[in-house]
Design a protein around this motif. Structure first.
Motif, PDB file in Angstrom:
ATOM      1  N   MET A   2       0.842  -1.197   0.000  1.00  0.00           N
ATOM      2  CA  MET A   2       0.000   0.000   0.000  1.00  0.00           C
ATOM      3  C   MET A   2       0.880   1.252   0.000  1.00  0.00           C
ATOM      4  SD  MET A   2      -2.823   1.096   2.882  1.00  0.00           S
ATOM      5  CE  MET A   2      -1.742   1.905   4.087  1.00  0.00           C
ATOM      6  N   GLN A   3       0.632   2.110  -0.986  1.00  0.00           N
ATOM      7  CA  GLN A   3       1.369   3.375  -1.025  1.00  0.00           C
ATOM      8  C   GLN A   3       0.435   4.508  -0.606  1.00  0.00           C
ATOM      9  OE1 GLN A   3       3.283   3.256  -5.049  1.00  0.00           O
ATOM     10  NE2 GLN A   3       5.097   3.476  -3.742  1.00  0.00           N
ATOM     11  N   ILE A   4       1.012   5.494   0.050  1.00  0.00           N
ATOM     12  CA  ILE A   4       0.166   6.560   0.599  1.00  0.00           C
ATOM     13  C   ILE A   4       0.358   7.864  -0.169  1.00  0.00           C
ATOM     14  CG2 ILE A   4      -0.392   7.918   2.664  1.00  0.00           C
ATOM     15  CD1 ILE A   4       0.367   5.474   4.355  1.00  0.00           C
ATOM     16  N   LEU A   5      -0.764   8.385  -0.635  1.00  0.00           N
ATOM     17  CA  LEU A   5      -0.773   9.682  -1.322  1.00  0.00           C
ATOM     18  C   LEU A   5      -1.392  10.721  -0.404  1.00  0.00           C
ATOM     19  CD1 LEU A   5      -0.877  11.760  -3.711  1.00  0.00           C
ATOM     20  CD2 LEU A   5      -3.065  10.726  -4.350  1.00  0.00           C
ATOM     21  N   ILE A   6      -0.671  11.786  -0.199  1.00  0.00           N
ATOM     22  CA  ILE A   6      -1.211  12.910   0.557  1.00  0.00           C
ATOM     23  C   ILE A   6      -1.754  13.922  -0.438  1.00  0.00           C
ATOM     24  CG2 ILE A   6      -0.677  14.719   2.257  1.00  0.00           C
ATOM     25  CD1 ILE A   6      -0.119  11.828   3.251  1.00  0.00           C
ATOM     26  N   VAL A   7      -3.022  14.280  -0.292  1.00  0.00           N
ATOM     27  CA  VAL A   7      -3.595  15.329  -1.129  1.00  0.00           C
ATOM     28  C   VAL A   7      -3.846  16.537  -0.234  1.00  0.00           C
ATOM     29  CG1 VAL A   7      -5.515  16.046  -2.600  1.00  0.00           C
ATOM     30  CG2 VAL A   7      -4.656  13.707  -2.746  1.00  0.00           C
ATOM     31  N   SER A   8      -3.160  17.637  -0.571  1.00  0.00           N
ATOM     32  CA  SER A   8      -3.352  18.857   0.210  1.00  0.00           C
ATOM     33  C   SER A   8      -3.817  19.983  -0.712  1.00  0.00           C
ATOM     34  CB  SER A   8      -2.042  19.225   0.925  1.00  0.00           C
ATOM     35  OG  SER A   8      -2.289  20.306   1.816  1.00  0.00           O
ATOM     36  N   GLY A   9      -4.009  21.141  -0.129  1.00  0.00           N
ATOM     37  CA  GLY A   9      -4.482  22.291  -0.904  1.00  0.00           C
ATOM     38  C   GLY A   9      -5.421  23.128  -0.056  1.00  0.00           C
ATOM     39  N   THR A  10      -5.486  24.380  -0.398  1.00  0.00           N
ATOM     40  CA  THR A  10      -6.371  25.323   0.292  1.00  0.00           C
ATOM     41  C   THR A  10      -7.822  24.829   0.179  1.00  0.00           C
ATOM     42  OG1 THR A  10      -4.863  27.040  -0.475  1.00  0.00           O
ATOM     43  CG2 THR A  10      -7.000  27.784   0.356  1.00  0.00           C
ATOM     44  N   PRO A  11      -8.663  25.061   1.199  1.00  0.00           N
ATOM     45  CA  PRO A  11     -10.074  24.709   1.069  1.00  0.00           C
ATOM     46  C   PRO A  11     -10.663  25.224  -0.245  1.00  0.00           C
ATOM     47  CG  PRO A  11      -9.632  25.349   3.319  1.00  0.00           C
ATOM     48  CD  PRO A  11      -8.354  25.585   2.547  1.00  0.00           C
ATOM     49  N   GLY A  12     -11.387  24.348  -0.941  1.00  0.00           N
ATOM     50  CA  GLY A  12     -12.023  24.741  -2.199  1.00  0.00           C
ATOM     51  C   GLY A  12     -11.233  24.353  -3.440  1.00  0.00           C
ATOM     52  N   THR A  13     -10.013  23.843  -3.261  1.00  0.00           N
ATOM     53  CA  THR A  13      -9.216  23.486  -4.438  1.00  0.00           C
ATOM     54  C   THR A  13      -9.658  22.143  -5.026  1.00  0.00           C
ATOM     55  OG1 THR A  13      -7.498  22.672  -2.936  1.00  0.00           O
ATOM     56  CG2 THR A  13      -7.147  24.850  -3.920  1.00  0.00           C
ATOM     57  N   GLY A  14     -10.451  21.374  -4.292  1.00  0.00           N
ATOM     58  CA  GLY A  14     -11.040  20.153  -4.869  1.00  0.00           C
ATOM     59  C   GLY A  14     -10.509  18.830  -4.322  1.00  0.00           C
ATOM     60  N   LYS A  15      -9.893  18.851  -3.151  1.00  0.00           N
ATOM     61  CA  LYS A  15      -9.285  17.628  -2.597  1.00  0.00           C
ATOM     62  C   LYS A  15     -10.292  16.486  -2.455  1.00  0.00           C
ATOM     63  CE  LYS A  15      -8.143  19.974   1.035  1.00  0.00           C
ATOM     64  NZ  LYS A  15      -8.601  21.314   0.591  1.00  0.00           N
ATOM     65  N   THR A  16     -11.445  16.786  -1.852  1.00  0.00           N
ATOM     66  CA  THR A  16     -12.441  15.734  -1.599  1.00  0.00           C
ATOM     67  C   THR A  16     -13.061  15.261  -2.910  1.00  0.00           C
ATOM     68  OG1 THR A  16     -12.887  16.782   0.530  1.00  0.00           O
ATOM     69  CG2 THR A  16     -14.507  15.181  -0.243  1.00  0.00           C
ATOM     70  N   THR A  17     -13.383  16.207  -3.776  1.00  0.00           N
ATOM     71  CA  THR A  17     -13.987  15.879  -5.076  1.00  0.00           C
ATOM     72  C   THR A  17     -13.063  14.954  -5.862  1.00  0.00           C
ATOM     73  OG1 THR A  17     -14.956  18.085  -5.093  1.00  0.00           O
ATOM     74  CG2 THR A  17     -14.941  16.909  -7.184  1.00  0.00           C
ATOM     75  N   ILE A  18     -11.803  15.330  -5.962  1.00  0.00           N
ATOM     76  CA  ILE A  18     -10.848  14.557  -6.775  1.00  0.00           C
ATOM     77  C   ILE A  18     -10.571  13.193  -6.123  1.00  0.00           C
ATOM     78  CG2 ILE A  18      -8.486  14.511  -7.734  1.00  0.00           C
ATOM     79  CD1 ILE A  18     -10.447  16.583  -9.070  1.00  0.00           C
ATOM     80  N   SER A  19     -10.350  13.185  -4.814  1.00  0.00           N
ATOM     81  CA  SER A  19     -10.053  11.911  -4.134  1.00  0.00           C
ATOM     82  C   SER A  19     -11.187  10.921  -4.356  1.00  0.00           C
ATOM     83  CB  SER A  19      -9.850  12.142  -2.634  1.00  0.00           C
ATOM     84  OG  SER A  19      -8.772  13.032  -2.434  1.00  0.00           O
ATOM     85  N   ASN A  20     -12.431  11.377  -4.175  1.00  0.00           N
ATOM     86  CA  ASN A  20     -13.573  10.475  -4.359  1.00  0.00           C
ATOM     87  C   ASN A  20     -13.695  10.011  -5.804  1.00  0.00           C
ATOM     88  OD1 ASN A  20     -14.233  10.581  -1.666  1.00  0.00           O
ATOM     89  ND2 ASN A  20     -15.679  12.272  -1.926  1.00  0.00           N
ATOM     90  N   ASN A  21     -13.315  10.848  -6.730  1.00  0.00           N
ATOM     91  CA  ASN A  21     -13.393  10.471  -8.138  1.00  0.00           C
ATOM     92  C   ASN A  21     -12.315   9.448  -8.506  1.00  0.00           C
ATOM     93  OD1 ASN A  21     -15.074  10.985 -10.390  1.00  0.00           O
ATOM     94  ND2 ASN A  21     -13.382  12.026 -11.401  1.00  0.00           N
ATOM     95  N   VAL A  22     -11.128   9.593  -7.900  1.00  0.00           N
ATOM     96  CA  VAL A  22     -10.035   8.643  -8.154  1.00  0.00           C
ATOM     97  C   VAL A  22     -10.491   7.223  -7.786  1.00  0.00           C
ATOM     98  CG1 VAL A  22      -7.768   7.906  -7.260  1.00  0.00           C
ATOM     99  CG2 VAL A  22      -8.111  10.283  -7.942  1.00  0.00           C
ATOM    100  N   LYS A  23     -11.301   7.161  -6.753  1.00  0.00           N
ATOM    101  CA  LYS A  23     -11.801   5.882  -6.234  1.00  0.00           C
ATOM    102  C   LYS A  23     -12.607   5.103  -7.289  1.00  0.00           C
ATOM    103  CE  LYS A  23     -13.806   4.466  -1.871  1.00  0.00           C
ATOM    104  NZ  LYS A  23     -14.551   4.931  -0.725  1.00  0.00           N
ATOM    105  N   LYS A  24     -13.167   5.816  -8.247  1.00  0.00           N
ATOM    106  CA  LYS A  24     -13.957   5.153  -9.296  1.00  0.00           C
ATOM    107  C   LYS A  24     -13.068   4.317 -10.216  1.00  0.00           C
ATOM    108  CE  LYS A  24     -16.165   8.380 -11.546  1.00  0.00           C
ATOM    109  NZ  LYS A  24     -16.964   9.557 -11.987  1.00  0.00           N
ATOM    110  N   TYR A  25     -11.778   4.640 -10.265  1.00  0.00           N
ATOM    111  CA  TYR A  25     -10.903   4.031 -11.268  1.00  0.00           C
ATOM    112  C   TYR A  25      -9.840   3.088 -10.707  1.00  0.00           C
ATOM    113  CZ  TYR A  25     -12.970   7.723 -14.114  1.00  0.00           C
ATOM    114  OH  TYR A  25     -13.858   8.542 -14.757  1.00  0.00           O
TER     115      TYR A  25
END
Ligand SMILES: Nc1ncnc2c1ncn2[C@@H]1O[C@H](COP(=O)(O)OP(=O)(O)OP(=O)(O)O)[C@@H](O)[C@H]1O
Ligand SMILES: [Mg+2]
Length: 197
Positions: free
Chosen positions: A1-24
């Motif tokens: 298991m490799q760990i990806l940290i997704v950071s960014g200012t609120p509103g940059t899309g961290k949750t949206t993108i992370s959840n979308n990655v899960k589809k693939y």
């Protein structure tokens, strides 16, 4: 298991993108914001800044336990996403991606969310200064800090870019942090006073 940290200012899309990655791809996600709420790790609410103050020490303890749990399930990747994901201890970091967003677009996204003007300003200023990138620059990590400009990119395109980075299908040098410089852009446009007093 490799760990990806997704950071960014609120509103940059961290949750949206992370959840979308899960589809693939085979990925588990930890949202530190959700973890703080579900495990009651909020020390207090800062009414002036309209933000929760998290107990960092406690959340790191919880996080390490969760990582160990996920290690048993052994997904291909674990994403830890939050604007304060720089608190993750460096031994648990394989990739760092900071999502970036142009100040004007970020302003619109946060306004649509119903944030008050002061809170929008504070977050946009933080994005202009590149705080989320700088927090990682100050950490002794063995992996390059990558950034993706989300301003005009679709959620699907950003998702594909993240997956290509994780699966090493792109040259990560193209994503090394340092290319995004909103401070310089606003300075050149003589618009710094739009966001700073
Ligand atoms: N690439 C994009 N283009 C346009 N809008 C986007 C994009 N990515 C996210 N958004 C929108 O921006 C808003 C904020 O996204 P999201 O909640 O994923 O941000 P976040 O980084 O997780 O914020 P927070 O740190 O507050 O949790 C949402 O309304 C989302 O639909
Ligand atoms: Mg989020």
């Amino acid at each position: 298991m490799q760990i990806l940290i997704v950071s960014g200012t609120p509103g940059t899309g961290k949750t949206t993108i992370s959840n979308n990655v899960k589809k693939y791809i085979d990925v588990k996600i930890i949202s530190l914001n959700e973890l703080a709420i579900s495990e009651n790790l909020i020390e207090k609410y800062d009414t002036k800044r309209e933000t929760s103050v998290i107990d960092n020490k406690k959340i790191i303890g919880f996080l390490i336990e969760l990582i160990k749990e996920y290690e048993k399930e052994d997904p291909e990747f674990l994403i830890i996403e939050s604007h304060f994901s720089d608190i993750v201890p460096e031994q648990y970091i394989d990739f760092v991606i900071v999502l970036r967003c142009d100040p004007d677009e970020l302003y619109s996204r946060l306004k649509r969310r119903g944030y008050k003007t002061e809170k929008i300003r504070e977050n946009v200023q933080s994005e202009i200064l590149g705080n989320c990138v700088n927090y990682f620059m100050n950490k002794p990590i063995n992996t390059p800090i990558l950034e993706i400009d989300t301003t005009r990119a679709s959620i699907e395109l950003i998702t594909k870019t993240v997956i290509n980075i994780l699966t090493k299908k792109v040259d990560i040098k193209d994503f090394y942090a340092g290319k995004v410089d909103w401070l310089e852009k606003l300075f050149q446009e003589d618009r710094l006073q739009t966001f700073f007093d």
